[in-house]
Each structure stands twice: as structure tokens, then as C-alpha cells.
Design an enzyme around this catalytic site. Sequence first.
Site, mmCIF file in Angstrom:
data_model
loop_
_atom_site.group_PDB
_atom_site.id
_atom_site.type_symbol
_atom_site.label_atom_id
_atom_site.label_comp_id
_atom_site.label_asym_id
_atom_site.label_seq_id
_atom_site.Cartn_x
_atom_site.Cartn_y
_atom_site.Cartn_z
ATOM 1 N N SER A 45 30.654 4.679 24.583
ATOM 2 C CA SER A 45 30.882 3.830 25.762
ATOM 3 C C SER A 45 32.348 3.762 26.184
ATOM 4 O O SER A 45 32.852 2.695 26.534
ATOM 5 C CB SER A 45 30.313 2.430 25.530
ATOM 6 O OG SER A 45 28.912 2.512 25.381
ATOM 7 N N ASN A 59 31.249 15.242 26.410
ATOM 8 C CA ASN A 59 29.936 15.650 25.905
ATOM 9 C C ASN A 59 28.879 15.359 26.970
ATOM 10 O O ASN A 59 28.500 14.214 27.171
ATOM 11 C CB ASN A 59 29.630 14.870 24.608
ATOM 12 C CG ASN A 59 28.252 15.178 24.065
ATOM 13 O OD1 ASN A 59 27.620 16.154 24.457
ATOM 14 N ND2 ASN A 59 27.778 14.336 23.154
ATOM 15 N N TRP A 60 28.434 16.414 27.622
ATOM 16 C CA TRP A 60 27.477 16.245 28.725
ATOM 17 C C TRP A 60 26.062 15.991 28.233
ATOM 18 O O TRP A 60 25.177 15.695 29.019
ATOM 19 C CB TRP A 60 27.475 17.489 29.619
ATOM 20 C CG TRP A 60 28.706 17.665 30.455
ATOM 21 C CD1 TRP A 60 29.833 16.879 30.464
ATOM 22 C CD2 TRP A 60 28.928 18.695 31.428
ATOM 23 N NE1 TRP A 60 30.731 17.370 31.372
ATOM 24 C CE2 TRP A 60 30.205 18.474 31.987
ATOM 25 C CE3 TRP A 60 28.169 19.779 31.877
ATOM 26 C CZ2 TRP A 60 30.746 19.305 32.969
ATOM 27 C CZ3 TRP A 60 28.704 20.613 32.857
ATOM 28 C CH2 TRP A 60 29.979 20.364 33.393
ATOM 29 N N LYS A 61 25.818 16.195 26.953
ATOM 30 C CA LYS A 61 24.466 16.063 26.390
ATOM 31 C C LYS A 61 23.493 16.952 27.193
ATOM 32 O O LYS A 61 23.882 18.055 27.561
ATOM 33 C CB LYS A 61 24.064 14.596 26.365
ATOM 34 C CG LYS A 61 25.159 13.732 25.699
ATOM 35 C CD LYS A 61 24.772 12.329 25.455
ATOM 36 C CE LYS A 61 25.931 11.599 24.792
ATOM 37 N NZ LYS A 61 25.606 10.244 24.407
ATOM 38 N N GLY A 69 30.937 10.497 26.642
ATOM 39 C CA GLY A 69 29.607 10.961 27.035
ATOM 40 C C GLY A 69 29.386 10.795 28.522
ATOM 41 O O GLY A 69 29.876 11.592 29.332
ATOM 42 N N HIS A 85 26.176 15.330 15.820
ATOM 43 C CA HIS A 85 26.125 14.180 16.730
ATOM 44 C C HIS A 85 24.949 13.266 16.333
ATOM 45 O O HIS A 85 23.904 13.751 15.903
ATOM 46 C CB HIS A 85 25.967 14.666 18.172
ATOM 47 C CG HIS A 85 26.163 13.574 19.165
ATOM 48 N ND1 HIS A 85 25.179 12.662 19.454
ATOM 49 C CD2 HIS A 85 27.233 13.215 19.903
ATOM 50 C CE1 HIS A 85 25.637 11.784 20.348
ATOM 51 N NE2 HIS A 85 26.893 12.107 20.633
ATOM 52 N N GLY A 113 26.291 5.111 24.531
ATOM 53 C CA GLY A 113 25.385 5.113 25.688
ATOM 54 C C GLY A 113 25.265 3.776 26.392
ATOM 55 O O GLY A 113 24.284 3.526 27.083
ATOM 56 N N GLU A 146 31.937 7.714 15.943
ATOM 57 C CA GLU A 146 31.066 7.245 17.025
ATOM 58 C C GLU A 146 30.035 6.273 16.457
ATOM 59 O O GLU A 146 28.954 6.706 16.010
ATOM 60 C CB GLU A 146 30.324 8.439 17.641
ATOM 61 C CG GLU A 146 31.215 9.479 18.248
ATOM 62 C CD GLU A 146 30.497 10.180 19.384
ATOM 63 O OE1 GLU A 146 30.893 9.977 20.526
ATOM 64 O OE2 GLU A 146 29.519 10.895 19.119
ATOM 65 N N GLU A 183 22.801 11.824 18.007
ATOM 66 C CA GLU A 183 21.533 12.096 18.694
ATOM 67 C C GLU A 183 20.801 13.269 18.036
ATOM 68 O O GLU A 183 19.578 13.348 18.078
ATOM 69 C CB GLU A 183 21.793 12.335 20.189
ATOM 70 C CG GLU A 183 22.107 11.016 20.875
ATOM 71 C CD GLU A 183 22.962 11.141 22.124
ATOM 72 O OE1 GLU A 183 23.144 12.259 22.641
ATOM 73 O OE2 GLU A 183 23.453 10.083 22.577
HETATM 74 P P1 PGA Z 1 28.744 7.663 25.653
HETATM 75 O O1 PGA Z 1 28.386 8.829 24.632
HETATM 76 O O2 PGA Z 1 30.169 7.841 26.062
HETATM 77 O O3 PGA Z 1 27.786 7.849 26.787
HETATM 78 O O4 PGA Z 1 28.545 6.369 24.915
HETATM 79 C C1 PGA Z 1 29.276 9.200 23.636
HETATM 80 C C2 PGA Z 1 28.598 10.192 22.736
HETATM 81 O O5 PGA Z 1 27.431 10.006 22.363
HETATM 82 O O6 PGA Z 1 29.173 11.222 22.399
#
Ligand code: PGA
Length: 257
Positions: free
Chosen positions: A217, A11-13, A238, A99, A175, A169, A101
Site C-alpha cells: 500500500s 509490480n504490475w501483478k 503494486g 511474493h 493491496g 511486505e 501472492e
Molecule cells: P500494493 O502491492 O502496493 O498494491 O499493496 C504491493 C505488492 O504486493 O507487491
Amino acid sequence: MKKMRRLVIGNWKMNPGTLVAARSIFLATRRVAERLRNAEVVLCPPFPFLAPLARLVGQGKNFSIGAQDVFWRNGGSFTGEVSPEMLEDLGLTTVIIGHSERRALGEMGEVIAKKLTAAAREGFRVILCIGERARDDGGDYLGYVRTELAESLRGFQKRYLPELVIAYEPIWAIGKRFRAAAEPREIEEMAIFIRKTLSEMYLSDLALHVPILYGGSVEVKNASEIVSAGNVAGLLVGHESLVPEDFAEILREIDVS
Ligand code: PGA
């Protein structure tokens, strides 16, 4: 015994900032992903990069791109939204929905439920993200996850269960660095709880086969332990999915774990 095929979502966001950078991460990952025997990789870049990258995906079954979100209608006056039909037209088959976010930006259970059903009806594999904000000694976090599942899957019919993937998650683990990730023991416990909840909701054996991923993470240092000791079907990665050397190492480890 036949090994379970793993699924790793990158997931590149809202990264990287340019198509040139996106193409370079994409090509480096494709090179590694095409050689995997036991794992499938789905990269989820931002919307503007989907069309140019879709042309570079290739024929292999191990590697594809997916979307980070999708709207629940095909066509209409919905400024800024992207429809299932548009993603399908690019050859995409996987979408992330709900997600944390996006939830933090105000996306509610009802909207997530509409998106899930619309995308599954269109034939997409839907990756539903769920996870508690914090842990507590009394076990309230389990109730939180149960409610999130029930709200997100309201109206989601049993016949679509084969299209469903759950990504657990925990928000407290997203993050950060690898030490902040959930422990394999916590992940395994939650995966069992999610499966039990799905079975109670659907009263169907199909619920037993819904793959459960972990995200939050995941880095080179903890990826293979999470999958093997945490007993999950794969990972949602991520920030490390934007670092091709590290992501490649995660993929190679998962392939043999
Ligand atoms: P992260 O993100 O690996 O940077 O913790 C995971 C996610 O939010 O999908």
C-alpha cells in the site's frame, strides 16, 4: 555525504489486460524514470509483455524491466514455467521471487529457495519478498519473518549476497490504501531485525549491504516518508505502479528524498 541510490520496483501483478495498455503505462513511466538522478526503477510486467517491452527499454541505467517469478531449471519438461535462461535472453537482470501472492497459491519455502539460488547463480538480482501475516503484541511476527528468511535462503550461498535484495511486505498491508501501510517506525524496526537476522545467518559483512525495500500500500501520500523515516533502500509498489501519473510522482519524490 553521497546519497544512497534508491530502488523502486513496480509490480504490475496480473495487470493490465492488453499489450496496448501495458505499452502505454510503460512508456509514461520510462519518460519519468530516465530523468531520475538518484533512483532506479524496475517495472515487472506479466510474462507475455516482457519480450515486446524489453525492446523499448533503452540504454539508461535508471530504468529496466524485471520478471515477477522464474523457475529454477533451464529447459526440461516443466509445463507453464519460464526459465532463467529465457529471461536472460531478453536482457532482464532482475526477478521477484517468493511474493506473498505466490506463497498464497501454494509456493513453499523449499521452492523459493531453489528459485533464489538458480536465479542468483545465473547472475540475476533477486528480490526476495517476505512478511508476516499479522502483528501480535508478543512479537511472534518477528519469529515468523526469521523463519521465512531461513527457509527461503536455505542453501543460498554467501557469495550470492551481493545479488540479494529483500522486500519486506507485511501481508496485512498489501493491496489496500495508504493508511493501511505499515508505519515508518514499524518498517525501520523490521529492517533492523532483517539485517540482524541476515548477519547471524551469514556471519559476513556482505549481509550489511543487502538492500531492504518496503512494499504494501505504497501510494503518493506515504512513499517518501516511508523511505526517509522508515530508513529503507527503496520500495516495491503494486497498484500505484499501474497509474502512471501517481507512480511518476512517487518516483520524483523518492529521487529527492
Ligand atoms: P500494493 O502491492 O502496493 O498494491 O499493496 C504491493 C505488492 O504486493 O507487491
